[in-house]
Each structure stands twice: as C-alpha cells, then as structure tokens.
Design a protein around this motif. Structure first.
Motif, PDB file in Angstrom:
ATOM      1  N   UNK A  71       0.831  -1.215   0.000  1.00 17.63           N
ATOM      2  CA  UNK A  71       0.000   0.000   0.000  1.00 17.63           C
ATOM      3  C   UNK A  71       0.860   1.259   0.000  1.00 17.63           C
ATOM      4  N   UNK A  72       1.896   1.301   0.821  1.00 16.59           N
ATOM      5  CA  UNK A  72       2.737   2.495   0.890  1.00 16.59           C
ATOM      6  C   UNK A  72       3.499   2.739  -0.408  1.00 16.59           C
ATOM      7  N   UNK A  73       3.789   1.680  -1.150  1.00 17.42           N
ATOM      8  CA  UNK A  73       4.548   1.816  -2.392  1.00 17.42           C
ATOM      9  C   UNK A  73       3.678   2.231  -3.568  1.00 17.42           C
ATOM     10  N   UNK A  74       2.455   1.722  -3.657  1.00 10.75           N
ATOM     11  CA  UNK A  74       1.651   1.954  -4.863  1.00 10.75           C
ATOM     12  C   UNK A  74       0.518   2.950  -4.690  1.00 10.75           C
ATOM     13  N   UNK A  75       0.167   3.294  -3.437  1.00  8.57           N
ATOM     14  CA  UNK A  75      -0.945   4.225  -3.209  1.00  8.57           C
ATOM     15  C   UNK A  75      -0.411   5.599  -2.812  1.00  8.57           C
ATOM     16  N   UNK A  76      -0.891   6.629  -3.478  1.00  3.90           N
ATOM     17  CA  UNK A  76      -0.472   8.002  -3.211  1.00  3.90           C
ATOM     18  C   UNK A  76      -1.072   8.494  -1.890  1.00  3.90           C
ATOM     19  N   UNK A  77      -0.420   9.494  -1.272  1.00  3.93           N
ATOM     20  CA  UNK A  77      -1.036  10.124  -0.099  1.00  3.93           C
ATOM     21  C   UNK A  77      -2.424  10.660  -0.498  1.00  3.93           C
ATOM     22  N   UNK A  78      -3.376  10.512   0.384  1.00  6.09           N
ATOM     23  CA  UNK A  78      -4.733  10.967   0.099  1.00  6.09           C
ATOM     24  C   UNK A  78      -5.521  10.020  -0.792  1.00  6.09           C
ATOM     25  N   UNK A  79      -4.998   8.814  -1.031  1.00  5.52           N
ATOM     26  CA  UNK A  79      -5.677   7.811  -1.865  1.00  5.52           C
ATOM     27  C   UNK A  79      -7.135   7.632  -1.444  1.00  5.52           C
ATOM     28  N   UNK A  80      -8.025   7.449  -2.446  1.00  7.05           N
ATOM     29  CA  UNK A  80      -9.434   7.136  -2.183  1.00  7.05           C
ATOM     30  C   UNK A  80      -9.895   6.046  -3.139  1.00  7.05           C
ATOM     31  N   UNK A  81     -10.619   5.068  -2.607  1.00 10.29           N
ATOM     32  CA  UNK A  81     -11.269   4.024  -3.393  1.00 10.29           C
ATOM     33  C   UNK A  81     -12.765   4.250  -3.288  1.00 10.29           C
ATOM     34  N   UNK A  82     -13.426   4.345  -4.439  1.00 16.07           N
ATOM     35  CA  UNK A  82     -14.869   4.578  -4.499  1.00 16.07           C
ATOM     36  C   UNK A  82     -15.532   3.328  -5.070  1.00 16.07           C
ATOM     37  N   UNK A  83     -16.392   2.686  -4.285  1.00 13.74           N
ATOM     38  CA  UNK A  83     -17.128   1.523  -4.761  1.00 13.74           C
ATOM     39  C   UNK A  83     -18.430   1.980  -5.401  1.00 13.74           C
ATOM     40  N   UNK A  84     -18.754   1.417  -6.559  1.00 10.32           N
ATOM     41  CA  UNK A  84     -19.993   1.785  -7.267  1.00 10.32           C
ATOM     42  C   UNK A  84     -21.051   0.712  -7.043  1.00 10.32           C
ATOM     43  N   UNK A  85     -21.350   0.448  -5.790  1.00  7.88           N
ATOM     44  CA  UNK A  85     -22.397  -0.521  -5.477  1.00  7.88           C
ATOM     45  C   UNK A  85     -23.435   0.159  -4.583  1.00  7.88           C
ATOM     46  N   UNK A  86     -24.315  -0.623  -4.030  1.00  3.06           N
ATOM     47  CA  UNK A  86     -25.372  -0.058  -3.191  1.00  3.06           C
ATOM     48  C   UNK A  86     -24.843   0.658  -1.952  1.00  3.06           C
ATOM     49  N   UNK A  87     -23.660   0.254  -1.480  1.00  2.28           N
ATOM     50  CA  UNK A  87     -23.134   0.862  -0.264  1.00  2.28           C
ATOM     51  C   UNK A  87     -22.544   2.248  -0.517  1.00  2.28           C
ATOM     52  N   UNK A  88     -22.086   2.485  -1.749  1.00  4.35           N
ATOM     53  CA  UNK A  88     -21.416   3.740  -2.105  1.00  4.35           C
ATOM     54  C   UNK A  88     -20.281   4.043  -1.132  1.00  4.35           C
TER      55      UNK A  88
END
Length: 138
Positions: free
Chosen positions: A37-54
């Motif tokens: 995670x520290x190597x491939x994800x930028x600071x402030x990373x966000x993952x947005x799921x496009x399902x019912x939970x949003x």
C-alpha cells in the motif's frame, strides 16, 4: 451534469509499462500483500465503490478491508484479466479483474469488475470500482 478530469501526473507521463506494474501491484495488494500500500498508493488515496453501499475507503480502511476479507474467504485470489488500458496524457488507466474464493459450503464464488485508476506521481491516487457477479467471456 458534466464530469471532467484533468491530467493527474505531475512528473513523467504514465506509460503502459508503469500502468501494468501498478495493476500488478494492485492485484498483489488485493491478494493480501498489504505492505505494498505504501509503495503503490499516493497520499490521500481514495477508493470509491460503485455498489449499493457507495462506500469510499482511504489507504488504512482499504488495507483493513483486504485483511478482513483474506481471513473471511478461503483461497481468495484477485487477478487482472487483461493488460490495462492506459491514457498517458491524462494519467489514468482501467483494467478488468476477477476474484475467486470459496464460500462457507466450499463452492467457488466468482466476481468480476472494472477498476478505473487516477495516477499521481507514479502512484494510484484514486480508484472507481464496479463489481459484478459474472465472469468476463474470453
């Protein structure tokens, strides 16, 4: 409503090779290598799921989610189904993926989806993920 994006890379353009390495790292992360995670994800990373939970996850929430799923599902594997599509000028890429795991009864469950990535300074800064319960045809 109109949605626009601008290039997200502040340094060198995103190459197909760099995009492929990021998707390989993303798959390894989902397969339980949360140290990536520290190597491939930028600071402030966000993952947005496009399902019912949003649901929207940051880096710490994502690694906790992956760790919990790794424990909950027997033999879970996550893989990109094809090389990613890379837009070098915009610093964006997209990939198809599939996930397989055994349910409580031992039956194999297959999910698939499409992830769209924004890349900043060579790391993933945002992902929009759409998941389904069908596998992609060859």
């Amino acid at each position: 409503m109109s949605v626009t994006t601008t290039p997200t890379t502040d340094s060198a353009p995103l190459t197909r090779e760099a995009g492929t390495r990021l998707v390989e790292g993303w798959a390894a992360l989902w397969n339980g290598d949360v140290a990536l995670a520290d190597q491939i994800l930028a600071p402030g990373f966000r993952l947005h799921f496009a399902d019912d939970s949003a649901a929207t996850f940051g880096r710490d929430e994502l690694t906790a989610f992956i760790s919990a799923n790794s424990l909950a599902f027997t033999g879970m594997t996550f893989a990109a189904d094809a090389p990613p599509l890379v837009d070098s000028e915009r610093g964006e890429l997209a990939c198809r993926w599939s996930e397989r795991h055994a349910d409580d009864g031992g039956d194999v469950v297959v999910k698939s989806g499409i992830d769209m990535f924004a890349v900043t300074d060579g790391r993933i800064s945002a992902v929009w993920s759409l998941t389904g319960n069908r596998s992609f045809a060859a």
